[in-house]
Design an enzyme around this catalytic site. Structure first.
Site, PDB file in Angstrom:
ATOM      1  N   LYS A 170      47.189  32.234  36.396  1.00 38.76           N
ATOM      2  CA  LYS A 170      47.143  32.504  37.825  1.00 38.76           C
ATOM      3  C   LYS A 170      45.714  32.519  38.349  1.00 38.76           C
ATOM      4  CE  LYS A 170      51.535  34.930  38.193  1.00 38.76           C
ATOM      5  NZ  LYS A 170      52.237  36.211  38.399  1.00 38.76           N
ATOM      6  N   MET A 171      44.822  33.177  37.605  1.00 41.38           N
ATOM      7  CA  MET A 171      43.440  33.247  38.067  1.00 41.38           C
ATOM      8  C   MET A 171      42.775  31.876  37.935  1.00 41.38           C
ATOM      9  SD  MET A 171      42.494  36.101  39.396  1.00 41.38           S
ATOM     10  CE  MET A 171      40.701  36.114  39.267  1.00 41.38           C
ATOM     11  N   ARG A 194      48.442  25.629  27.677  1.00 39.91           N
ATOM     12  CA  ARG A 194      49.663  25.177  28.343  1.00 39.91           C
ATOM     13  C   ARG A 194      49.369  23.915  29.171  1.00 39.91           C
ATOM     14  NH1 ARG A 194      49.714  30.884  31.216  1.00 39.91           N
ATOM     15  NH2 ARG A 194      47.514  30.427  30.915  1.00 39.91           N
ATOM     16  N   PRO A 200      33.221  43.199  35.289  1.00 40.33           N
ATOM     17  CA  PRO A 200      34.527  43.862  35.262  1.00 40.33           C
ATOM     18  C   PRO A 200      35.249  43.721  36.596  1.00 40.33           C
ATOM     19  CG  PRO A 200      32.761  45.492  35.417  1.00 40.33           C
ATOM     20  CD  PRO A 200      32.105  44.143  35.286  1.00 40.33           C
ATOM     21  N   PHE A 206      35.186  41.289  40.200  1.00 37.29           N
ATOM     22  CA  PHE A 206      34.610  40.177  40.959  1.00 37.29           C
ATOM     23  C   PHE A 206      34.827  40.336  42.468  1.00 37.29           C
ATOM     24  CE2 PHE A 206      34.504  37.952  36.874  1.00 37.29           C
ATOM     25  CZ  PHE A 206      33.316  37.260  36.988  1.00 37.29           C
ATOM     26  N   HIS A 219      47.865  52.081  45.248  1.00 33.34           N
ATOM     27  CA  HIS A 219      48.267  50.863  44.558  1.00 33.34           C
ATOM     28  C   HIS A 219      49.788  50.749  44.553  1.00 33.34           C
ATOM     29  CE1 HIS A 219      44.127  50.925  42.994  1.00 33.34           C
ATOM     30  NE2 HIS A 219      44.298  49.641  42.727  1.00 33.34           N
ATOM     31  N   LYS A 264      51.627  50.051  38.743  1.00 33.66           N
ATOM     32  CA  LYS A 264      50.377  50.420  38.069  1.00 33.66           C
ATOM     33  C   LYS A 264      50.627  51.644  37.201  1.00 33.66           C
ATOM     34  CE  LYS A 264      45.474  51.367  39.001  1.00 33.66           C
ATOM     35  NZ  LYS A 264      45.028  50.399  37.972  1.00 33.66           N
ATOM     36  N   THR A 283      38.526  51.564  39.432  1.00 34.35           N
ATOM     37  CA  THR A 283      37.563  51.485  40.537  1.00 34.35           C
ATOM     38  C   THR A 283      37.272  52.870  41.118  1.00 34.35           C
ATOM     39  OG1 THR A 283      38.272  49.241  41.097  1.00 34.35           O
ATOM     40  CG2 THR A 283      37.142  50.473  42.824  1.00 34.35           C
TER      41      THR A 283
END
Lengths: 292, 292, 292, 292
Positions: free
Chosen positions: D39-40, D63, D152, D154, D181, D185, D192
């Site tokens: 995904k990223m 993949r 850690p 971005f 969130h 989670k 953070t």
């Protein structure tokens, strides 16, 4: 028209739990989705297959005909194919209770009429119907004693915001509306903001807010004025669809805010509409009719 | 001119802790407040008597002359009276390091010049000085080698908001400003909102925000446009003074908000200004010069 | 008991507009304020003298007896003095319709009973009555066919927030409550937050929110748990009294927030209570009974 | 290893504008994406092909090897295939300046070392490297005089929030952190939020916030305590990733909020890292090093 009828086996494979002894679903609402390959249609399908009391019995689109619905919406194989355009007769073979329509302005009227004639209640999310077309649907529904449902907004959260805003305005007549959207939105204020102001205006008379001598050092600072209610439209990249209704009174403020983050926002409202519409025998407009 | 000089005894009665062996305050900054009976003057006095390193040595006003300062500001008796108008000579008797001025536009220039000539650093919160008058103070301060300080905004929180907004705009050029005030405010947008937009414009070029084809269904919806930054002014009873700077970027939003609830908002900034100004030898404008 | 009866002349001086031809007020509700010198009492008086349909006919306190009410509350002379303790007979001379009580826990029960016996409806804002004392008032009110009113919270905004939260929870069962107060508040969560959670629990069953396997890396992170609703208490200097009820659903959030900035917050609720209570013939508890 | 080298023709087809007269890109940074099908990785590719000064020269994954990158990421055909695992030699054939790694904890160390040995600067977004592994990369980078970068977080918006919070705490030592969130989670508080509290603790000493006699009527109400900073974790369906840092001072509040709505949040930070990392000659940790 393509698309297989569901057999008990197939239903069982798809993991539905509440079956009768004969293997048929017990009192589930049978749903047909028109516009199944579109973004909204796909989301509707992904959502309703997780609901115990709903069952997908058919899915049509002009695109991806003959492909398995599961593949189209990104789920495991369902054993049900995307079918093509339908008429009264072919729609009847699905034995649907409700037809959810997220197609396009060109198809929606024909689909709605076909559904009603087939004894299936259309739940219409497609926009673009004008007053005359609505009237046509209303008349046909009465004639056939079949329900129909259409809503400009399927977001329960947004509807509650509007309802609460209308209630609050009885006690807090001073109100500003702030709506925030992504910067690809063309019109300002948003339809929801205008609708909110109109609802508030039903319960408070037009009034001048702010100091009578206030002035704008830069034009537009005080926003759009709708019956004395000031509406402010923020447009920024990254945002999605947000609205805040701000009420001020002696020594206090009351704020009602709705944030819509994704297309899923509309799903609980659509599921509610499916469940309620199944029992209708006339045209109903607006999801607020289904909220207690 | 009335008002007694402070004796060590009196100082001790007023509960100041850090005294030298002789009973005199140790390195405290000696503060004279002009406009002591006004709302801001009173608040300044109530605040500074709680600070260990500051000491009130005089307080003047045209009102309530001869009354005990404690009584005027709602505190226990201080043994210090409100004095009247001062000149260089009478001001000198207070041996003040700093003169805080919250008087009025008619008195502020004269007070500032009197202070400088008496070797006292004026810290000016009164508004209404024009550029020529500022220049007059600047020149006199240099000539006398005495500091002077003036700030349009003593709210550290508001200053940080503006500073952060300016920094954020380097990375998030898309920004809207929302300012919310009580409905007795006459001008829109607020001075702080305009100042914020100007600071942002220092680090990003003028640009068109929103979709190039966007349009207002009701005029003013998109707010005031200052260099492409849209400013929205909410006016509601109950509110005090609030501002939100909203940045939008890919998939995210960054918001910086300041809420001013009471006059106390300005006190930490005024205390900071007193402490920093005591060491000045020229005119400094703006509290941001004293933030790290 | 001191305190002059109002003459038509005096009423006219005090600027009330709606007088009968004889100079008497037309259908105004006559209000007596007990605890007039306290912060709430003063605020109540300042507020009600601005209302066209209410008239202050008496004001008592143990402090400042004999002083003009206007002086006490910071308004021009009213020609009405602060009176002292009252009994049934002396209270009757004021011909009040309603007695507003913001005294103290030691006086409130006696005052309420005296009012009822004098045929005056007590509107009680003083806290500290226990269940047995409430019952005593209830019984006496029935016996005398006189109304009585008491409310733990006179903030209409806070009541609407709670009402909306309860309604929203029917559609959005997942909810967290955030309450923010000044850092001199001792108890956490606030009474309003607990009350809000209890109201929500009336419409949704207890449920576990969050992921079943969630864990706290630092204890307390997930807040207080009341029937599965997480309550978070922020305490910071500068804040006053704020609460946010946050609902999350598929792809969206709905937030209801109330900000109380000053003591004035409670005034519209107290005025509403005075108007509605005047017609009561039994004890009513809770301002929500007077909201549509 | 599969994957074709880019020819000038192919580059032109893909619509890159800044070409030299010979048809080669002019001073573009050449980027290789490892983990291109994730995904990223997909999001990184979709973003960088829109940047004028960056060019995608290779994309690997375990993949979808051999499939066109455009097809994989939902864009038109690119004429570049997904390649498989790479070694120093095969990586060199792409003549990349930077390798962006969003693979998995099992591959990231090996990929980083391979890149450095091939003279390509790794920009690492994959988590899971421990201190010893970081040290290994640091040492190799120095030895080869090749840069390397790892972060850690971005999100530039989140980094600015943390930076501003640290600055504000110098003036407003009283602070609560609220992080919100989605309810999938597991850990609370978020990383953070903890990082933010740690940064604040660098500039203010540990202190007790709130009233010294405050008490919790329900345990956890006051949140998690980290050096006296209270952290509150809201978990609700529908939410994504949000944080508010709330500062309170005399008569005011300052709030810094970040909302991350989608994966795109991280793209500006990754693009910044690519541009800055291309010039590195040693390991740098943390995107804050690239913010002015």
């Amino acid at each position: 028209m393509k698309g297989k009828a569901l057999t008990p086996d197939c239903i069982q494979q798809r993991g539905f739990a509440l079956l009768s002894q004969e293997g048929f679903p017990l009192k589930k609402i049978r749903v047909f989705v028109a516009g199944a390959s579109g973004k909204m249609g796909q989301e509707v399908i992904r959502t309703l297959v997780k609901e115990d009391d709903l069952i997908l019995v058919g899915a049509s689109d002009t695109r991806q005909q003959g492909m398995d619905v599961g593949f189209v919406v990104g789920l495991p194989r369902m054993g049900l194919d995307i079918s093509g355009p339908f008429d009264v007769e072919s729609l009847r073979t699905f034995q649907a209770d409700v037809l959810v329509d997220f197609t396009n302005p060109q198809s929606v009227l024909k689909n709605a009429k076909t559904a009603i004639l087939a004894g299936v209640v259309p739940v219409i999310g497609t926009t673009g119907l004008d007053e005359a077309e609505l009237e046509e649907i209303r008349t046909l529904a009465v004639k056939e004693s079949v329900g129909a449902f259409i809503a400009p907004n399927f977001s329960i959260g947004a509807l509650l915001m509007m309802r609460f805003a209308r209630e609050a305005a009885k006690y807090f007549p001073h109100v500003d509306i702030l709506e925030l959207h992504h910067d690809q939105k063309l019109d300002a204020p948003s339809g929801t903001a205008i609708k909110t102001a109109e609802l508030i205006s039903e319960v408070r008379p037009p009034m001048v807010q702010g100091h009578p001598n206030e002035y704008e050092k830069i034009p537009g600072a005080r926003g759009a004025d709708l019956g004395g209610i000031h509406i402010h439209s923020v447009r920024l990249p990254g945002l999605i669809a947000h609205q805040e209704v701000l009420f001020g009174g002696l020594g206090q403020a009351l704020t009602i805010r709705h944030d819509a983050y994704t297309r899923e926002t509309y799903m609980p409202g659509i599921m509610l509409a499916i469940r309620k519409a199944a029992d209708l025998t006339e045209l109903v407009v607006g999801l607020e009719n289904f909220l207690d």
